[in-house]
Scaffold this motif. Sequence first.
Motif, mmCIF file in Angstrom:
data_model
loop_
_atom_site.group_PDB
_atom_site.id
_atom_site.type_symbol
_atom_site.label_atom_id
_atom_site.label_comp_id
_atom_site.label_asym_id
_atom_site.label_seq_id
_atom_site.Cartn_x
_atom_site.Cartn_y
_atom_site.Cartn_z
ATOM 1 N N TYR A 172 44.248 82.857 60.794
ATOM 2 C CA TYR A 172 44.494 81.436 61.058
ATOM 3 C C TYR A 172 44.459 81.101 62.549
ATOM 4 O O TYR A 172 44.951 80.052 62.974
ATOM 5 C CB TYR A 172 45.816 80.974 60.433
ATOM 6 C CG TYR A 172 47.042 81.776 60.784
ATOM 7 C CD1 TYR A 172 47.728 81.567 61.973
ATOM 8 C CD2 TYR A 172 47.539 82.739 59.914
ATOM 9 C CE1 TYR A 172 48.867 82.278 62.290
ATOM 10 C CE2 TYR A 172 48.673 83.470 60.209
ATOM 11 C CZ TYR A 172 49.336 83.244 61.401
ATOM 12 O OH TYR A 172 50.470 83.968 61.713
ATOM 13 N N HIS A 204 41.999 79.404 54.774
ATOM 14 C CA HIS A 204 43.055 78.788 53.967
ATOM 15 C C HIS A 204 42.471 77.797 52.959
ATOM 16 O O HIS A 204 42.938 77.708 51.819
ATOM 17 C CB HIS A 204 44.061 78.074 54.872
ATOM 18 C CG HIS A 204 44.946 78.997 55.640
ATOM 19 N ND1 HIS A 204 45.960 78.576 56.453
ATOM 20 C CD2 HIS A 204 44.958 80.352 55.711
ATOM 21 C CE1 HIS A 204 46.566 79.606 56.992
ATOM 22 N NE2 HIS A 204 45.967 80.700 56.560
ATOM 23 N N ARG A 205 41.474 77.041 53.385
ATOM 24 C CA ARG A 205 40.855 76.080 52.463
ATOM 25 C C ARG A 205 40.173 76.800 51.299
ATOM 26 O O ARG A 205 40.249 76.350 50.155
ATOM 27 C CB ARG A 205 39.851 75.206 53.217
ATOM 28 C CG ARG A 205 40.501 74.257 54.216
ATOM 29 C CD ARG A 205 39.520 73.250 54.787
ATOM 30 N NE ARG A 205 40.188 72.413 55.787
ATOM 31 C CZ ARG A 205 40.179 72.648 57.095
ATOM 32 N NH1 ARG A 205 39.476 73.677 57.566
ATOM 33 N NH2 ARG A 205 40.828 71.870 57.932
ATOM 34 N N GLN A 206 39.504 77.909 51.592
ATOM 35 C CA GLN A 206 38.858 78.672 50.526
ATOM 36 C C GLN A 206 39.890 79.234 49.553
ATOM 37 O O GLN A 206 39.719 79.185 48.329
ATOM 38 C CB GLN A 206 38.051 79.826 51.131
ATOM 39 C CG GLN A 206 36.857 79.403 51.964
ATOM 40 C CD GLN A 206 36.151 80.607 52.544
ATOM 41 O OE1 GLN A 206 35.627 81.451 51.819
ATOM 42 N NE2 GLN A 206 36.148 80.722 53.863
ATOM 43 N N ALA A 209 41.528 76.359 47.500
ATOM 44 C CA ALA A 209 40.612 75.744 46.536
ATOM 45 C C ALA A 209 40.525 76.544 45.250
ATOM 46 O O ALA A 209 40.308 75.979 44.161
ATOM 47 C CB ALA A 209 39.227 75.593 47.156
ATOM 48 N N THR A 233 47.243 73.429 56.893
ATOM 49 C CA THR A 233 47.413 74.324 55.750
ATOM 50 C C THR A 233 48.049 73.586 54.580
ATOM 51 O O THR A 233 47.645 73.757 53.422
ATOM 52 C CB THR A 233 48.250 75.550 56.147
ATOM 53 O OG1 THR A 233 47.618 76.233 57.234
ATOM 54 C CG2 THR A 233 48.384 76.526 54.983
ATOM 55 N N ALA A 236 45.393 71.566 52.972
ATOM 56 C CA ALA A 236 44.463 72.409 52.209
ATOM 57 C C ALA A 236 45.045 72.777 50.850
ATOM 58 O O ALA A 236 44.349 72.744 49.825
ATOM 59 C CB ALA A 236 44.140 73.676 53.002
ATOM 60 N N ALA A 239 45.023 69.762 48.621
ATOM 61 C CA ALA A 239 43.651 69.482 48.164
ATOM 62 C C ALA A 239 43.240 70.420 47.040
ATOM 63 O O ALA A 239 42.371 70.083 46.220
ATOM 64 C CB ALA A 239 42.674 69.614 49.331
ATOM 65 N N GLY A 240 43.873 71.596 46.984
ATOM 66 C CA GLY A 240 43.612 72.543 45.904
ATOM 67 C C GLY A 240 44.375 72.230 44.627
ATOM 68 O O GLY A 240 44.322 73.012 43.665
#
Length: 265
Positions: A172, A204-206, A209, A233, A236, A239-240
Motif C-alpha cells: 500500500y 486493495h481495489r483488486q 472487488a 481503502t 475500495a 465499492a466491493g
Amino acid sequence: MPLPLPPATALVPRLRAAGCVFAEEEAGLLLGSATGPQHLESLLSRRIAGEPLETVLGWAGFAGLRVAVAPGVFVPRRRTELLVEEAVRLLRGTPRAVVVDLCCGSGAVGLAVATALAGVQLHAADLDPAAVGCARRNLAAVGGRVHRGDLYAALPAGLLGRVDLLAVNAPYVPTAAIADMPPEARDHEPRAALDGGPDGVAVHRQVAAGARRWLAPGGRLLLETSEDQTPLTLAAVEAGGLAAAAVRDEDRDATVVVGTPPGVA
C-alpha cells in the motif's frame, strides 16, 4: 577448540557507524546467531551493507513468535500484529474457521492466527516463489496449505463462499513514495511487496472487488493500510459491496480496514 567471539562492545561502533539505531541490541543478536568469528564477520558485513537484520538472522520476531524469513522476502512489521489481533477477536467461537492469508509473504499473519486459535483451516497465497517457499516452512507446523499465484487465482475453487476470514497485508505504498523508504526495505525487499500503485491502493481495489465471492455468509475481510490511505481503502471495500470500518492503533501506527457483508452484525 573454536576461536572465541569478540565482545558485543567491539561490534557496536561498526553498527552505529552504519546507522543502526539499536546497535547494542543488534550486536547481541548477531553474536547469538554466529557459529564462530568468520560467521560473525559475514553476518556483521551483511548488516552493515544495509540488509535487514531479520534476513541476516534468518528470523523475525512477530506476535510473540519467531518467523523464518529469507533474503528477498518481505519482513513482517510490528504494526501488522493489529491485523492478527483483529482476526483472532473476530474468529473466537468459530469452530474450524477457514482463514486465508492473501499476499502472505513469509506467512507470518497466518502463522500467528493459527497459533492463537486451535483448529483453524489455514490457506496462504503469494505470487513470489521465494515468499511461497518461506511460508511453507513457517506454516508446516500448523498444517497450513500454501498456494502460489496472483491473488484469488492461487486459491482452490472449493474455498469459494467458505472463507470465514480473509486477512490481507497487500502493498500500500504509493509508487512515488518508495524512493523515500528506508534503504533496507527499498533495496532489499521485493518491490511487488511494497508498491501499491499510483495512490497506494491499486491492489486493495483488486482484493476488495473479489472478496465477497470468497467470503462465507458471516465472513470478514481484513486489509492492512496506512493512515493516509485509509479513506481510499474504505472506499475500495465499499465499492466491493461490503460495509467498511477502520480500526486504528496510534502506538504502532497501524490501521486495519474491516469489510463485512451486508446483513452481518
